[in-house]
Write a protein that holds these residues in place. Structure first.
Motif, mmCIF file in Angstrom:
data_model
loop_
_atom_site.group_PDB
_atom_site.id
_atom_site.type_symbol
_atom_site.label_atom_id
_atom_site.label_comp_id
_atom_site.label_asym_id
_atom_site.label_seq_id
_atom_site.Cartn_x
_atom_site.Cartn_y
_atom_site.Cartn_z
ATOM 1 N N SER A 43 0.973 -1.193 0.132
ATOM 2 C CA SER A 43 -0.024 -0.004 0.073
ATOM 3 C C SER A 43 1.002 1.300 -0.032
ATOM 4 N N GLU A 44 2.045 1.209 -0.778
ATOM 5 C CA GLU A 44 3.243 2.331 -0.489
ATOM 6 C C GLU A 44 3.386 2.782 -1.664
ATOM 7 N N THR A 45 3.730 3.963 -1.879
ATOM 8 C CA THR A 45 4.253 4.617 -3.259
ATOM 9 C C THR A 45 5.754 4.178 -3.065
ATOM 10 N N PRO A 46 6.365 4.267 -4.405
ATOM 11 C CA PRO A 46 7.942 4.139 -4.294
ATOM 12 C C PRO A 46 8.495 5.428 -3.456
ATOM 13 N N GLU A 47 8.021 6.434 -3.318
ATOM 14 C CA GLU A 47 8.866 7.427 -2.653
ATOM 15 C C GLU A 47 8.413 7.163 -0.840
ATOM 16 N N GLN A 48 7.540 6.572 -0.619
ATOM 17 C CA GLN A 48 7.441 6.329 0.805
ATOM 18 C C GLN A 48 8.157 4.951 1.015
ATOM 19 N N THR A 49 8.331 3.971 0.079
ATOM 20 C CA THR A 49 9.260 2.839 0.475
ATOM 21 C C THR A 49 10.677 3.325 0.390
ATOM 22 N N PHE A 50 11.189 4.264 -0.372
ATOM 23 C CA PHE A 50 12.591 4.790 -0.490
ATOM 24 C C PHE A 50 12.851 5.672 0.649
ATOM 25 N N GLY A 51 11.818 6.341 1.455
ATOM 26 C CA GLY A 51 12.195 7.122 2.679
ATOM 27 C C GLY A 51 12.239 6.073 3.667
ATOM 28 N N ALA A 52 11.522 5.440 3.757
ATOM 29 C CA ALA A 52 11.722 4.322 4.758
ATOM 30 C C ALA A 52 13.225 3.404 4.788
ATOM 31 N N VAL A 53 13.393 3.009 3.580
ATOM 32 C CA VAL A 53 14.622 2.079 3.391
ATOM 33 C C VAL A 53 15.798 2.936 3.348
ATOM 34 N N ILE A 54 15.924 4.088 3.026
ATOM 35 C CA ILE A 54 17.253 4.907 3.095
ATOM 36 C C ILE A 54 17.476 5.236 4.294
ATOM 37 N N GLY A 55 16.446 5.534 5.339
ATOM 38 C CA GLY A 55 16.574 5.754 6.732
ATOM 39 C C GLY A 55 17.173 4.608 7.449
ATOM 40 N N ALA A 56 16.665 3.328 7.050
ATOM 41 C CA ALA A 56 17.342 1.969 7.572
ATOM 42 C C ALA A 56 18.619 1.840 7.253
ATOM 43 N N VAL A 57 18.941 2.140 5.919
ATOM 44 C CA VAL A 57 20.424 2.049 5.563
ATOM 45 C C VAL A 57 21.310 3.013 6.016
ATOM 46 N N LEU A 58 21.046 4.227 6.060
ATOM 47 C CA LEU A 58 21.771 5.077 6.848
ATOM 48 C C LEU A 58 21.893 4.986 8.387
ATOM 49 N N ALA A 59 20.771 4.204 8.917
ATOM 50 C CA ALA A 59 21.161 3.826 10.362
ATOM 51 C C ALA A 59 21.980 2.462 10.580
ATOM 52 N N ALA A 60 22.018 1.595 9.551
ATOM 53 C CA ALA A 60 22.812 0.772 9.725
ATOM 54 C C ALA A 60 24.011 1.074 9.643
ATOM 55 N N PHE A 61 24.511 2.105 8.659
ATOM 56 C CA PHE A 61 25.782 2.424 8.606
ATOM 57 C C PHE A 61 26.315 3.287 9.863
ATOM 58 N N GLU A 62 25.324 3.929 10.341
ATOM 59 C CA GLU A 62 25.940 4.484 11.722
ATOM 60 C C GLU A 62 26.184 3.744 12.779
ATOM 61 N N ARG A 63 25.351 2.579 12.852
ATOM 62 C CA ARG A 63 25.490 1.457 13.860
ATOM 63 C C ARG A 63 26.881 0.978 13.549
ATOM 64 N N ARG A 64 27.358 0.560 12.406
ATOM 65 C CA ARG A 64 28.680 0.213 12.131
ATOM 66 C C ARG A 64 29.799 1.057 12.610
ATOM 67 N N LEU A 65 29.402 2.459 12.362
ATOM 68 C CA LEU A 65 30.593 3.217 12.601
ATOM 69 C C LEU A 65 30.766 3.518 14.165
ATOM 70 N N ALA A 66 29.509 3.349 14.846
ATOM 71 C CA ALA A 66 29.590 3.492 16.164
ATOM 72 C C ALA A 66 30.370 2.330 17.217
ATOM 73 N N THR A 67 30.215 0.877 16.557
ATOM 74 C CA THR A 67 30.837 0.021 17.089
ATOM 75 C C THR A 67 32.337 -0.207 16.491
ATOM 76 N N ALA A 68 32.716 0.460 15.728
ATOM 77 C CA ALA A 68 34.095 0.526 15.276
ATOM 78 C C ALA A 68 35.108 0.895 16.186
ATOM 79 N N GLY A 69 34.614 1.847 17.225
ATOM 80 C CA GLY A 69 35.629 2.331 18.206
ATOM 81 C C GLY A 69 35.988 3.687 17.889
#
Length: 239
Positions: free
Chosen positions: A213-239
């Protein structure tokens, strides 16, 4: 979330990850993300949009096509899917050593392999113990350590078929052997069963999104948020 917010987060991540843009960094391999899911869930559109966005944000970006585009026939199952999954793994191992790349997006990789094993089990092509052995192989810790996030996009069969053939697909479409209500329901069932069996909801590296029930824009907004959060988690645990 606004485009400026995405840009600011992405720039901060890139500055932390590769401040001099030389990849002489404390984080040894590129960020790697697998996109997988059911047919017509928006995966290809999403991959293209992520590529455009992250390139615009300054990331050196590589796309790894799904194994079915690279591995030649014969497509004898389940062996063919072993070959396509192995292709994705070998590409991931090679990219892990490439210091010219910041981000790699995979069109299907190791979580997709686990889903395929579930489908083969349901179809009687392998036993449950064989499914478990193959799943454990593709999702072992060395393979999982190559990836920062697995994005699983799904949609219900009727929505998927409407996107493919139009709203009157039930009376006008000429379904294929893989794109029809029964096969697409089996595909969705395999994703749900694998997700639940592996308790992926509690895994921070896993991201599930129903795009029915989503538009491509809604899907993109959710996923890029998750992608950036994953990158941030990795940087945070890298020390």
């Amino acid at each position: 979330m606004s485009d400026q917010t995405f840009f600011d987060r992405a720039k901060f991540i890139l500055d932390q990850f590769d401040p001099a843009r030389t990849r002489k960094t404390r984080v040894p391999r590129p960020f790697m993300v697998e996109l997988c899911g059911t047919s017509n869930s928006g995966k290809t559109t999403l991959l293209d949009k992520l590529y455009i966005q992250l390139k615009a944000d300054g990331f050196e970006f590589a796309k790894c096509p799904e194994g079915a585009e690279a591995v030649p026939p014969p497509r004898v199952l389940p062996v063919y899917n072993f070959r396509t999954a192995d292709y994705a793994l070998e590409r991931a191992r090679a990219f892990a050593l490439d210091k010219n790349i910041h981000v790699v997006m995979f069109d299907r990789a190791i979580f997709d392999a686990a889903v395929r094993m579930e489908k083969f089990c349901a179809a009687g092509l392998m036993t449950q113990p064989e499914r478990d052995v193959e799943t454990a192989h593709y999702l072992n810790r060395w393979n999982r350590d190559l990836f920062d996030l697995h994005v699983c996009l799904v949609t219900d069969p009727d929505t998927a078929l409407t996107r493919r053939y139009g709203p009157d697909h039930a009376t006008t479409a000429r379904y294929s052997t893989t794109t029809n209500p029964k096969s697409m329901q089996a595909e969705l069932d395999a994703h749900v069963l694998t997700w639940d069996r592996l308790d992926c909801t509690n895994d921070p590296k896993m991201f599930w999104r129903d795009t029915s029930s989503e538009t491509p824009e809604q899907t993109f907004g959710a996923v890029i948020g998750a992608v950036l959060a994953a990158f941030e988690r990795r940087l945070a645990t890298a020390g």
